[in-house]
Design a protein around this motif. Sequence first.
Motif, PDB file in Angstrom:
ATOM      1  N   GLU A  61       0.757  -1.179   0.055  1.00  0.00           N
ATOM      2  CA  GLU A  61       0.185  -0.271  -0.036  1.00  0.00           C
ATOM      3  C   GLU A  61       0.756   1.504   0.111  1.00  0.00           C
ATOM      4  N   THR A  62       1.873   1.016   0.735  1.00  0.00           N
ATOM      5  CA  THR A  62       2.791   2.444   0.772  1.00  0.00           C
ATOM      6  C   THR A  62       3.459   2.672  -0.822  1.00  0.00           C
ATOM      7  N   ILE A  63       3.861   1.278  -1.292  1.00  0.00           N
ATOM      8  CA  ILE A  63       4.319   1.545  -2.546  1.00  0.00           C
ATOM      9  C   ILE A  63       3.499   2.122  -3.496  1.00  0.00           C
ATOM     10  N   LEU A  64       2.125   1.820  -3.349  1.00  0.00           N
ATOM     11  CA  LEU A  64       1.031   2.069  -4.205  1.00  0.00           C
ATOM     12  C   LEU A  64       0.706   3.768  -4.153  1.00  0.00           C
ATOM     13  N   GLN A  65       1.267   4.607  -3.281  1.00  0.00           N
ATOM     14  CA  GLN A  65       0.797   6.067  -2.899  1.00  0.00           C
ATOM     15  C   GLN A  65       1.303   6.803  -3.963  1.00  0.00           C
ATOM     16  N   PRO A  66       0.417   7.609  -4.478  1.00  0.00           N
ATOM     17  CA  PRO A  66       0.730   8.469  -5.444  1.00  0.00           C
ATOM     18  C   PRO A  66       1.863   9.274  -5.414  1.00  0.00           C
ATOM     19  N   ASN A  67       2.368   9.543  -4.263  1.00  0.00           N
ATOM     20  CA  ASN A  67       3.733  10.107  -4.087  1.00  0.00           C
ATOM     21  C   ASN A  67       4.974   9.575  -3.856  1.00  0.00           C
ATOM     22  N   PHE A  68       4.831   8.224  -4.001  1.00  0.00           N
ATOM     23  CA  PHE A  68       5.846   7.199  -3.669  1.00  0.00           C
ATOM     24  C   PHE A  68       7.107   7.562  -4.382  1.00  0.00           C
ATOM     25  N   LYS A  69       6.999   8.009  -5.752  1.00  0.00           N
ATOM     26  CA  LYS A  69       8.321   8.610  -6.488  1.00  0.00           C
ATOM     27  C   LYS A  69       8.961   9.501  -5.595  1.00  0.00           C
ATOM     28  N   ASN A  86       9.684   3.709 -16.007  1.00  0.00           N
ATOM     29  CA  ASN A  86       8.115   3.505 -16.015  1.00  0.00           C
ATOM     30  C   ASN A  86       7.813   3.792 -14.788  1.00  0.00           C
ATOM     31  N   ASP A  87       6.608   3.665 -14.854  1.00  0.00           N
ATOM     32  CA  ASP A  87       5.426   4.000 -13.571  1.00  0.00           C
ATOM     33  C   ASP A  87       5.400   3.058 -12.432  1.00  0.00           C
ATOM     34  N   HIS A  88       6.004   1.659 -12.581  1.00  0.00           N
ATOM     35  CA  HIS A  88       6.031   0.933 -11.693  1.00  0.00           C
ATOM     36  C   HIS A  88       7.021  -0.370 -11.599  1.00  0.00           C
ATOM     37  N   PRO A  89       7.463  -0.734 -10.573  1.00  0.00           N
ATOM     38  CA  PRO A  89       8.405  -2.127 -10.762  1.00  0.00           C
ATOM     39  C   PRO A  89       7.495  -3.081 -11.071  1.00  0.00           C
ATOM     40  N   THR A 255      13.217  -5.330 -14.299  1.00  0.00           N
ATOM     41  CA  THR A 255      12.442  -4.088 -13.808  1.00  0.00           C
ATOM     42  C   THR A 255      13.543  -3.030 -14.014  1.00  0.00           C
ATOM     43  N   HIS A 256      12.877  -1.679 -14.195  1.00  0.00           N
ATOM     44  CA  HIS A 256      14.009  -0.593 -14.376  1.00  0.00           C
ATOM     45  C   HIS A 256      14.812  -0.501 -13.329  1.00  0.00           C
ATOM     46  N   PRO A 257      16.111  -0.275 -13.596  1.00  0.00           N
ATOM     47  CA  PRO A 257      17.294  -0.186 -12.634  1.00  0.00           C
ATOM     48  C   PRO A 257      16.714   0.632 -11.611  1.00  0.00           C
ATOM     49  N   ASP A 359      -1.599  -4.120 -15.203  1.00  0.00           N
ATOM     50  CA  ASP A 359      -2.335  -4.365 -13.963  1.00  0.00           C
ATOM     51  C   ASP A 359      -2.295  -3.258 -12.961  1.00  0.00           C
ATOM     52  N   ALA A 360      -3.242  -3.122 -12.109  1.00  0.00           N
ATOM     53  CA  ALA A 360      -3.090  -1.817 -10.963  1.00  0.00           C
ATOM     54  C   ALA A 360      -2.339  -2.101  -9.829  1.00  0.00           C
ATOM     55  N   LYS A 361      -1.830  -3.439  -9.841  1.00  0.00           N
ATOM     56  CA  LYS A 361      -1.158  -3.517  -8.623  1.00  0.00           C
ATOM     57  C   LYS A 361      -0.229  -4.908  -8.764  1.00  0.00           C
ATOM     58  N   PRO A 362       0.625  -4.969  -8.110  1.00  0.00           N
ATOM     59  CA  PRO A 362       1.549  -6.332  -7.829  1.00  0.00           C
ATOM     60  C   PRO A 362       0.714  -7.565  -7.330  1.00  0.00           C
TER      61      PRO A 362
END
Length: 397
Positions: A61-69, A86-89, A255-257, A359-362
Amino acid sequence: MNSSLRTVFNQNFTEEKYADFLVDVNQGLKNPVQFRVAETPVFLTDDFRDRLIQAGEEIIETILQPNFKELTENAIPGKWRVPNENDHPHCVALDFGVCKDDAGNIVPKLIELQGFPSLYCFQLHLGENYRHTYNIPGNQTIFFNGFDKAGYINLLKKTILGPYKPEQVVLMDVDAPNQKTAIDFYLTERYIGTPVVSLSDLIQEGDKLYYKADGQKIQIRRIYNRLIFDEIDADPDIFKKVVDIRQPLDVEWITHPNWFYRISKYTMPYLSGNYVPKTQFVSKLKEVPDDLHNYVLKPLFSFAGQGVKIDVMDDDIEKLPDPENWILQEKVDYVPVLQAPDGGVKIELRLLYLWPDGDAKPTLAINLARLSRGKMIGVRYNKDFDWVGGTVAFMHK
């Protein structure tokens, strides 16, 4: 841990069975496994399995936060930042120690996390061989979310290959055939068809990458990346000899480095909850805790447990030349809950997620486990013991 299955397993265990098991694990492989594989799998109770799943969901859930990046922008060392992120691992690994809470319950506690692939195919291979050698009951599985072998391999293909043919996607590491985890590389090639290449095999023409197979030059559309920049950090001239993969190249990463750094020890201070040890950036400490014996000091930019200080002294913190690159983490006390024939063994469990594009999440898919009697988890800390090493956990379907 599941005491009834453990009792039956231990009663029927023999060194001869273990020797047969190792022969089967290595049968047909390019090279034998380069790390110790444990004598036994782990058997989870339903209660612990559910706690483990819940712990993972809270962290995801923390990784999915909009401000995680935004939170993790400073996690990426400047010299290792790669463009076209990209936008997710596509891969997430969460490591938990098996511990006790204040009420005496057996619970998972987060140790580390990675936005990086793990032994997705070796764990499948390992689970099948434990089942075959030791007659693990059919109601036990190594998968989560109702997966079976076919469904799991389909998810791997969806994540790693995406819309491309297997020959357009390469599994790449700095010196792939000689890595300790090469066993997983070649099993990945077996299961989903991705060729295994080394960094030196990459051919650049403009912004495109190629490799050669059977004398033919084939364009690489995706790199299933297994290269950790720490492994080439000691060679400042590395990119004078091979393709500089930090360029803006016409290639996708799985996954992107950058995600290796975003989802890492750097993330720990931003997590909270019953399954997460208290963690702070050393540079943001208002004061050094009086009970330092209850903490470990970890460097942000290292892997495989290197540089970790378990017995922390005041001057260890004061002498740090770069406190912004260290975290102080509440010590996690592993409980030796797995009963070997000669005593208890500590367990670390890794939840392995796959996150295909679209997919919306892992998705939590499979697991990895490590057994230890040493001061730390890991092969190098358990060289002189048995009933230790890499393994996998079984649980009720």
